[in-house]
Structures are given as C-alpha cells and as structure tokens.
Design an enzyme around this catalytic site. Sequence first.
Site, mmCIF file in Angstrom:
data_model
loop_
_atom_site.group_PDB
_atom_site.id
_atom_site.type_symbol
_atom_site.label_atom_id
_atom_site.label_comp_id
_atom_site.label_asym_id
_atom_site.label_seq_id
_atom_site.Cartn_x
_atom_site.Cartn_y
_atom_site.Cartn_z
ATOM 1 C CE LYS A 16 -10.872 9.090 31.556
ATOM 2 N NZ LYS A 16 -10.058 7.970 31.941
ATOM 3 C CE1 TYR A 27 -11.875 -6.058 1.307
ATOM 4 C CE2 TYR A 27 -12.995 -4.761 2.980
ATOM 5 C CZ TYR A 27 -12.162 -4.845 1.862
ATOM 6 O OH TYR A 27 -11.633 -3.701 1.337
HETATM 7 C C1 LIG Z 1 -9.199 8.614 37.311
HETATM 8 C C2 LIG Z 1 -10.576 8.565 36.738
HETATM 9 N N1 LIG Z 1 -11.590 9.121 37.416
HETATM 10 C C3 LIG Z 1 -12.859 9.105 36.963
HETATM 11 C C4 LIG Z 1 -13.166 8.491 35.767
HETATM 12 C C5 LIG Z 1 -14.614 8.457 35.314
HETATM 13 O O1 LIG Z 1 -15.068 7.141 35.239
HETATM 14 P P1 LIG Z 1 -16.587 6.838 34.790
HETATM 15 O O2 LIG Z 1 -16.658 7.163 33.346
HETATM 16 O O3 LIG Z 1 -16.750 5.390 35.057
HETATM 17 O O4 LIG Z 1 -17.443 7.695 35.627
HETATM 18 C C6 LIG Z 1 -12.150 7.876 35.030
HETATM 19 C C7 LIG Z 1 -12.483 7.199 33.785
HETATM 20 O O5 LIG Z 1 -11.844 6.330 33.291
HETATM 21 C C8 LIG Z 1 -10.815 7.918 35.529
HETATM 22 O O6 LIG Z 1 -9.804 7.351 34.862
#
Ligand SMILES: Cc1ncc(COP(=O)(O)O)c(C=O)c1O
Length: 398
Positions: free
Chosen positions: A46, A272
């Site tokens: 994601k 700035y």
């Molecule tokens: C539902 C879910 N699963 C897994 C992960 C993976 O987490 P990590 O990057 O700590 O492994 C995330 C990341 O935010 C998440 O929201």
Amino acid sequence: MASRVSLGSLAELRPTRAEISLDALQANYSVIRNQVGPRAVMGVVKANAYGHGAVPVARCLQSAGIDHLAVALMEEAVELRSSGINTPILVMGALEPVQMEAVVRCGVTPALFREDQLEAFERCAALGSRRLPFHLKVDTGMGRLGVRWERVTDFLGAVGRCPHLELQGVFSHLACADDPEHPLTLTQLERFQQILEIARSLGHAPRMCHLANSAAVLDRPPSWLSLVRPGLLLYGYRPSERNQPLALHPVMRVVSRVVYLKELRPGDSVGYGATFTVDRPARIATVSAGYDDGVLRSLSNRGHFLVRGHRVPIVGRVSMDLTTLDVTEVPEARVGDDVVFIGAQEGVFQGADQVAVEAGTVTWEILCGIGWRVPRVYLHGGRVVDVRSRFAGETPAL
Ligand SMILES: Cc1ncc(COP(=O)(O)O)c(C=O)c1O
C-alpha cells in the site's frame, strides 16, 4: 501515477532521485521467507509500496514468488491489476459498498467488517456462478477498523446468510508489536485464537488466518499462523531497535546534489525566518531537495545529509524545494557533488530510521514521504532497469 522514462533521458531529469534496489528487495523477501518457514507471505505494498513504487515493487515480488499482496485502497488494487500483476491481492482498507462491483471486476479480495459491505458483496456475488472469497477483519485491540472481537459471533451469523460468499480468511492487526514487552500483543493473540475457534464452531474453515506485521515476524512466532503480512521489513528496516535484528538491506537510497555554494560571514543568516545565523566564516551548500521531496521541515536545524562521506548538518529552515547544509568542515565539497539524504555514501550510512528519529516521526512516514517529484530509478544486478517519473512524457515537442 508515475510513468516510465526512457533510460536515455535519465541525465535530463532533476538531480534529486530515489534509487530503488530490486536486489535488496528480493534479498529481504528471501530473509522473511526463511524466517517464517512454510507460512505464506503477503507483502504489504500500500501507499505506493511505502514510497518505493507499487508497480515495480509488486512486479519484483511477484517474480520472486510472493504468495499475496496487500493494499489499502481499491485504487491501489486497480493500479496493480492494470499493470499486469496477477498475484492475489487483499484490499485491507474500508471499502464502500458501491466499490464491490469493482472488487469483482478486478478479481481482488476485500476485507469486510460492516454488514452493508457484506450485503453489497453478496449481491454482486449472486450475479456470478461461483462463491467469492473475502477476509473478515477483526479488531482485537487496535481500535480502528474491524468487527470488535466480542461481536464476531453476530457478524458470522450475517455471513451465514450470504450463500454466495466464502470466508477465505480472518485477520487482525497488532497495535504494539514493536514493543516486545507490551502485554496487549498477547491479549490480541488470545482474542484472535478465540475468534478462530468461534468461526470453526459455526462451520467456517478459513484457510488464511493472519496477524503478523513486521514486528511480529521478528518477535512473535506464535502470531505467524498460516500467513504473515509484513511491510516495513520488505523495504529493509525493522520497526524498532527493540525488535530482534534480521539481515535486511535498505531498498531506497535518496540522492540529491549541491547546486550552489557560498561563503557566509559572521552575522549572516540562512533561510526563511533567519533561524540560523553563522558565528564564524561558513560555507553553505544549497541542495536541490526540500519538504515537497520528503526532507521534512521538522529537520530544519536538526537533520543531516551525507556530503563526500561526511554527515553534515542541515542549517536554517528546510524549504519546499531546497535545503541548506553547513559544509564548512568539508572544504572539498563542490557544486555538482552528489549528497545523500537516505542511504550510504563512501562507507557512511544514514538510514531512514535515523532520519525519522531526528524528524520526530517513524521510518514508515519518512519512506512514504519521499515526494512524487522525485524520480524513482530502479536498479537490478547493478544496472538501471526502469525509471519512473510523474513528469514522464510531459515535455512538449516544440
Ligand atoms: C493491516 C495492516 N497489516 C500489515 C501492515 C504492515 O505493517 P508493517 O509495515 O509494520 O509490517 C500494515 C501497515 O500499516 C497494516 O495496516
């Protein structure tokens, strides 16, 4: 969305870029595989694969044999499918009922936890000839999304009234696994096991039960169950120094360039708000990267860059496109020098985790925050194999 740039025009791009090592990504994936043995791995891609570029990252993981991918949004799933990624994809975020048709069209698996989602997905499934899989998202203590653990029996009752759906998976998310001592992790694990027993007692047989994020992959083997769901580890970082170390390789290196050098006299100020005033003759290097590129403004007068293998301080405020460094102690610094925000230079390393500490945030935010004006240059086997830029193809033929 970023598009492909021809390798020939690489030199014409701005000098600030993020180099993404697909070799490091594959190596991290192998390390995770070895760590969890026969369990399946769902790679979290994601947020544009945590800033690394969802399509090239997903393609690389797919060719390395990853079992599943996970995204937060339907748009992210569509981007992957339309780029030819055919690995199973779980959409973990909160889908709207109207998005269920797109879920079916795209051939991805939704995470469901609201009855209106369930009803909409059942309506779509009833139009087809086969049962459609979904994963039930349960809240065992994170308190964000998911059916609250005490209400799972009711929700499973509603699932039982959906003959065209298959409960393929059950999952939950750990809130405190980056702190190996935190008691909530064990509580969440126990609640999750109870939920699985309830599901089985009601005649469901979910094949994929998952709970383990990166921190749990490092420290909580009992949470690995049938599948693990790491994100950060794939990109080469562990969530916290309190977690067990693993032989990971940072995937992203962010490089910029000195575009101007000047000598300042005592009393002169920089940037700035004139928040930095020199008290001795100083050499200031201006670098072509600012907060829109991911050099957070909170790094003003706090953060560092690497210049000729030295860690030099950011002085003055970081602005949108530019950052100023005090290179007085590096007299050999020149206009045109490459400087490193994240990664290694001449044997010195500055990790995104170190930058995060200086910025008062977490490694995830530093990686996701590398802006989309920064072209991504993909390296494999020591060669540039792909370049992606938001601006590709936007130079008009005059
Ligand atoms: C539902 C879910 N699963 C897994 C992960 C993976 O987490 P990590 O990057 O700590 O492994 C995330 C990341 O935010 C998440 O929201």
